[in-house]
Scaffold this active site. Structure first.
Site, short mmCIF file in Angstrom:
data_model
loop_
_atom_site.label_atom_id
_atom_site.label_comp_id
_atom_site.label_asym_id
_atom_site.label_seq_id
_atom_site.Cartn_x
_atom_site.Cartn_y
_atom_site.Cartn_z
CG ASP A 1 -7.24 -2.66 -0.48
OD1 ASP A 1 -6.97 -3.45 0.23
OD2 ASP A 1 -6.36 -1.72 -0.68
CG ASP B 1 -5.99 -6.05 2.04
OD1 ASP B 1 -5.88 -6.39 0.86
OD2 ASP B 1 -5.70 -4.89 2.41
CG ASP C 1 -3.18 -3.73 -0.51
OD1 ASP C 1 -3.94 -4.01 0.28
OD2 ASP C 1 -3.07 -2.13 -0.63
NE ARG C 2 -2.65 -4.46 4.84
CZ ARG C 2 -2.45 -4.03 5.97
NH1 ARG C 2 -2.41 -4.96 6.88
NH2 ARG C 2 -2.37 -2.97 6.21
CB SER D 1 -7.11 -1.17 3.45
OG SER D 1 -6.06 -2.14 3.02
CG HIS D 2 -5.85 -3.35 7.05
ND1 HIS D 2 -5.38 -2.62 6.12
CD2 HIS D 2 -5.75 -3.16 8.31
CE1 HIS D 2 -4.84 -1.58 6.92
NE2 HIS D 2 -5.09 -2.11 8.24
CE LYS E 1 -0.44 -3.09 1.35
NZ LYS E 1 -0.23 -1.83 1.46
C1 VG1 Z 1 -0.59 -0.25 7.72
C2 VG1 Z 1 0.75 -0.77 7.55
C3 VG1 Z 1 1.39 -0.51 6.33
C4 VG1 Z 1 0.68 -0.14 5.09
C5 VG1 Z 1 -0.47 0.42 5.40
C6 VG1 Z 1 -1.80 0.27 4.45
O1 VG1 Z 1 -0.39 1.23 8.20
O2 VG1 Z 1 1.51 -1.16 8.59
O3 VG1 Z 1 2.70 -1.33 6.23
O4 VG1 Z 1 1.35 0.11 4.04
O5 VG1 Z 1 -1.55 -0.14 6.50
O6 VG1 Z 1 -1.77 -0.69 4.04
P1 VG1 Z 1 -0.20 1.56 9.48
O7 VG1 Z 1 0.06 3.32 9.42
O8 VG1 Z 1 -1.62 1.40 10.27
O9 VG1 Z 1 0.89 0.86 10.31
V1 VG1 Z 1 -3.40 -1.16 3.26
O10 VG1 Z 1 -3.44 -2.71 2.78
O11 VG1 Z 1 -3.92 0.20 2.88
O12 VG1 Z 1 -3.72 -1.18 2.05
CO CO Z 2 -5.30 -3.11 1.64
#
Ligand code: VG1
Ligand code: CO
Length: 548
Positions: A284, A282, A286-287, A118-119, A381
Site C-alpha cells: 500500500d 510495500d 507506506d513502507r 499492506s505488506h 508513513k
Molecule cells: C507491523 C509493524 C508495525 C507497523 C504495522 C502496520 O505491525 O511491526 O511497525 O506499524 O505492521 O504496517 P505488527 O503488529 O505486525 O508488528 V503496514 O505497512 O499496515 O501498513
Molecule cells: Co503498508
C-alpha cells in the site's frame, strides 16, 4: 427513485472476535473476506461508528489487490444508504495509503477507507484488508476501532442501495441516489504535495545524470506513482521502475520491502556494482527499503539519517519540532535528536500513536523499525516520500549511501540492530511463551544477560503526552546496563497463527568497531534471548522466518 434497503444477515460473529481490538482495520485471508456479508458487516459497523458520516465526504481506494474493485462496488452503495454526501475514489480504485491520507486532509473528509492488507501477500490465496483512517488523515484511533469492534458484535442487518456498478476506468462524476461519486486520478495531488516538499530540480539533476538506480514497486500500488515521478517528471531512465504495474496477486510476490521478500533488488545492490541506489515500497505504499551499492540501510538508521540531514530538504530546512520513534525502533534517532537539541518521543508500535504528536506540532519526522518513515505532510508513513528524501540528501551531499552511513556512525556511533521474526507459530505456543517470559521479567533484574546485566525489564506502557490516554501491554522490554536492548512482541498484523518478533539492539560508540556484521555484533543477545525465552525449544523452529 432508488431507496435504501435494510439487508438482514446472520454471519458468525465469532469471525470478528479474533480481530485484536486496536488494530486500525480488519486484516484477514481473502477467503474469509469472501464469506457472505463479511465485508458488509465490517463496513456497516464503520458507517455506524465513524463521526460525521451523514453529510460527510469519504475517501475510498486501495492497493489493487484481488477484491479491491469488488469491495468498492459494495462500499459505494452502502455509503449512499448511510447519507455520505460525496465519495472521492480513484481511477481503477488505485490509491496508496499516504496518498489517501493526503486526500482526506485536502478534502476535509470525515475519513477514508483503504482496501489493503499492506505488506501481506494478495490474491485468492493471500490476504485482504480494510483500513480505516480518521478525519486527520491518520489511522483510526484506538477508541474508535474499539467502538467499531463492539458494534460488529451486535449487528444483524446492514443498509445498502441497489444500483449499477460505477465505471472506474477514467476520471468522472456520478451519482448514487443523492450521493456524488467523484472518480479522480489518485496520483496528481500526491505529486503536487511532493513538489511542495522537495527541490525537484536538484533531485532531477542527480538522477537524470549517470546515477543508475532501481525502484521496485513489487507489483503493488506505488508503480504508477513511481513511474510518473521518477521516470516522467524527474528524468530517470526508462526501466528505473521495476514491477511497476499493480497486479491483483502482486505477481505471486510478497509485497514487503525487506531483504527476504525484495531479494532480487537487494542482490542487485549488495552483490552487483551497476546501481548506485535501490528502493522498494510495500503493498500500500507506506513502507520503504533503502539500499546503496554494497549497503543495506537499516530502517532505524534511516530515520536517524533523515533527521540529521533534514536541512537538505526545503520543507524541513527551518528545523524540526521534534521526532518520534516506536518503542522497538533503535535509539539511533535519539542520539541525533539530542545533538540537535529537540525532543524525541517513544511510542508503541503502530502509526496511529504518532497522530496526536504530529497534530500538536510536537514532532515533524517519525518512524518505525518496520521500514516506515514519515512526517507531518500526511498522517501516515510514506514510502515514496522517504525515497525522495534520500535522493535529496544524496543530491545535496554528493556522496554514496555507504559513505553517508559511515560518516553518520563515525559521528554518532552505531546502533547495531536486527529483528528476528518467527512466523506462523501455533497461537497457543506463542502466547504461552510470551506469558512465561513476562512473568519472569521482574526477577530477572540484576541478572547477567549476554555480556551485560539487566537493569530494567517490563511490559511497555504508554501514556500519550497529548491526551493522557494510557495504552498498556505494548511489548516486553529487557534493557541492559550497556544500553543494549532486547524487545519481544507478538505481531498484530499476521493472519496465520502468531508471529513472534524479537528486536535486538547494541550501541557502539564512534571509537568502537563500526563495521561488523550486525548478526555477529548481536550474537550474545541472540543466544541469550533464545535460552531465556526458550524460543527454539518451544516453537520447534531452528531459525527465524525473516531476519532484518
Ligand atoms: C507491523 C509493524 C508495525 C507497523 C504495522 C502496520 O505491525 O511491526 O511497525 O506499524 O505492521 O504496517 P505488527 O503488529 O505486525 O508488528 V503496514 O505497512 O499496515 O501498513
Ligand atoms: Co503498508
Amino acid at each position: 427513485m432508488i431507496s435504501s434497503e435494510h439487508i438482514p444477515f446472520n454471519i458468525p460473529f465469532s469471525s470478528f472476535t479474533d480481530q485484536k481490538p486496536g488494530t486500525s482495520g480488519l486484516r484477514k485471508s481473502t477467503k474469509q473476506f469472501q464469506q457472505t456479508h463479511y465485508l458488509e458487516s465490517f463496513i456497516e459497523a464503520i458507517f455506524r461508528t465513524l463521526p460525521g458520516v451523514d453529510g460527510g465526504v469519504l475517501v475510498l481506494g486501495g492497493d489493487g489487490r484481488y477484491g479491491n474493485r469488488s469491495a468498492i462496488d459494495v462500499i459505494l452503495p452502502m455509503a449512499a444508504a448511510h447519507g455520505i454526501k460525496k465519495v472521492i475514489t480513484t481511477v481503477d480504485g488505485i490509491l496508496s495509503t499516504p496518498a489517501a491520507s493526503n486526500l482526506i486532509r485536502l478534502n476535509k473528509a470525515v475519513g477514508g477507507i483503504i482496501l489493503s492488507a499492506s505488506h501481506n501477500s494478495g490474491g485468492i490465496e493471500g490476504d485482504f484488508g480494510v483500513k480505516l483512517n480518521g478525519a486527520n488523515g491518520g489511522p483510526a484511533s484506538e477508541s474508535l476501532t474499539n467502538e467499531i469492534f463492539i458494534c460488529t458484535q451486535t449487528l444483524n442487518e446492514y443498509k445498502s442501495i441497489s444500483c449499477t456498478s460505477i465505471p472506474l476506468d477514467s476520471p468522472g462524476v456520478y451519482k448514487i441516489s443523492s450521493m456524488i461519486v467523484e472518480v479522480i486520478d489518485g496520483i496528481e495531488d500526491y505529486i503536487l504535495l511532493m513538489q511542495n516538499l522537495f527541490d525537484f530540480d536538484q533531485i532531477s539533476s542527480l538522477i537524470s545524470n549517470d546515477f543508475p538506480f532501481a525502484f521496485d514497486a513489487l507489483n503493488a500500488v506505488t508503480g504508477p506513482y513511481a513511474n510518473r515521478l521518477f521516470e516522467n517528471l524527474l528524468g530517470a531512465p526508462q526501466g528505473t521502475v521495476r514491477k511497476g504495474i499493480p497486479l491483483e496477486d502482486f505477481g505471486g510476490c510478497h509485497p514487503d520491502p525487506n531483504l527476504t521478500y525484495a531479494k532480487d533488488l537487494a542482490d542487485l545492490l549488495l552483490k552487483g556494482n551497476q546501481l548506485m541506489f535501490g528502493a522498494a515500497c510495500d503493498g500500500d505504499g507506506d513502507r520503504n527499503m533503502i539500499l546503496g551499492q554494497g549497503c543495506f540501510v537499516n530502517p532505524s538508521d534511516s530515520l536517524a539519517v533523515l533527521t540529521s540531514n533534514a536541512n537538505c530538504v526545503p520543507a524541513y530546512c527551518d528545523g524540526l519540532f521534534g521526532v518520534a520513534r516506536s518503542m522497538p525502533t533503535s535509539a539511533a534517532v535519539d542520539v541525533v535528536a539530542k545533538d540537535l537539541g529537540i525532543n524525541c518521543y517513544e511510542t508503541p508500535t503502530g502509526w496511529k500513536f504518532f497522530g496526536n504528536l504530529l497534530d500538536a506540532q510536537k514532532i515533524t519526522i517519525c518512524g518505525e523499525e518496520s521500514f516506515g518513515t514519515g512526517s507531518n505532510h500526511v498522517r501516515e508513513k510514506d514510502g515514496i516520500w522517504a525515497v525522495l528524501f534520500w535522493l535529496q540528501i544524496l543530491a545535496n551531499k554528493k556522496c554514496s549511501v555507504l559513505d553517508l552511513m559511515k560518516e553518520h556512525w563515525a559521528f554518532y556511533g552505531r546502533h547495531y540492530y536486527s529483528r528476528h521474526d518467527y512466523e506462523s507459530i501455533d497461537s497457543e505456543t506463542a502466547h504461552s511463551l510470551y506469558e512465561r517470559l513476562e512473568a519472569l521479567l521482574p526477577s530477572s533484574i540484576g541478572q547477567h544477560f549476554g555480556n551485560s546485566i539487566i537493569n530494567h525489564a517490563d511490559n511497555f506502557n504508554y501514556k500519550d503526552p497529548i491526551d493522557n490516554s494510557n495504552t498498556a501491554g505494548q511489548g516486553l522490554r529487557i534493557l541492559l546496563e550497556d544500553n543494549s536492548r532486547v524487545i519481544v512482541r507478538l505481531s498484530g498484523t499476521g493472519t496465520k497463527g502468531a508471529t513472534l518478533r524479537i528486536y535486538l539492539e547494541k550501541y557502539v560508540n564512534p571509537k568502537g568497531n563500526l563495521t561488523q556484521n550486525p548478526q555477529v555484533a548481536l550474537a550474545d543477545l541472540i543466544s541469550s534471548i533464545d535460552s531465556f525465552a526458550e524460543i527454539k525449544l518451544r516453537t520447534q523452529m531452528s531459525h527465524p522466518t525473516v531476519i532484518t
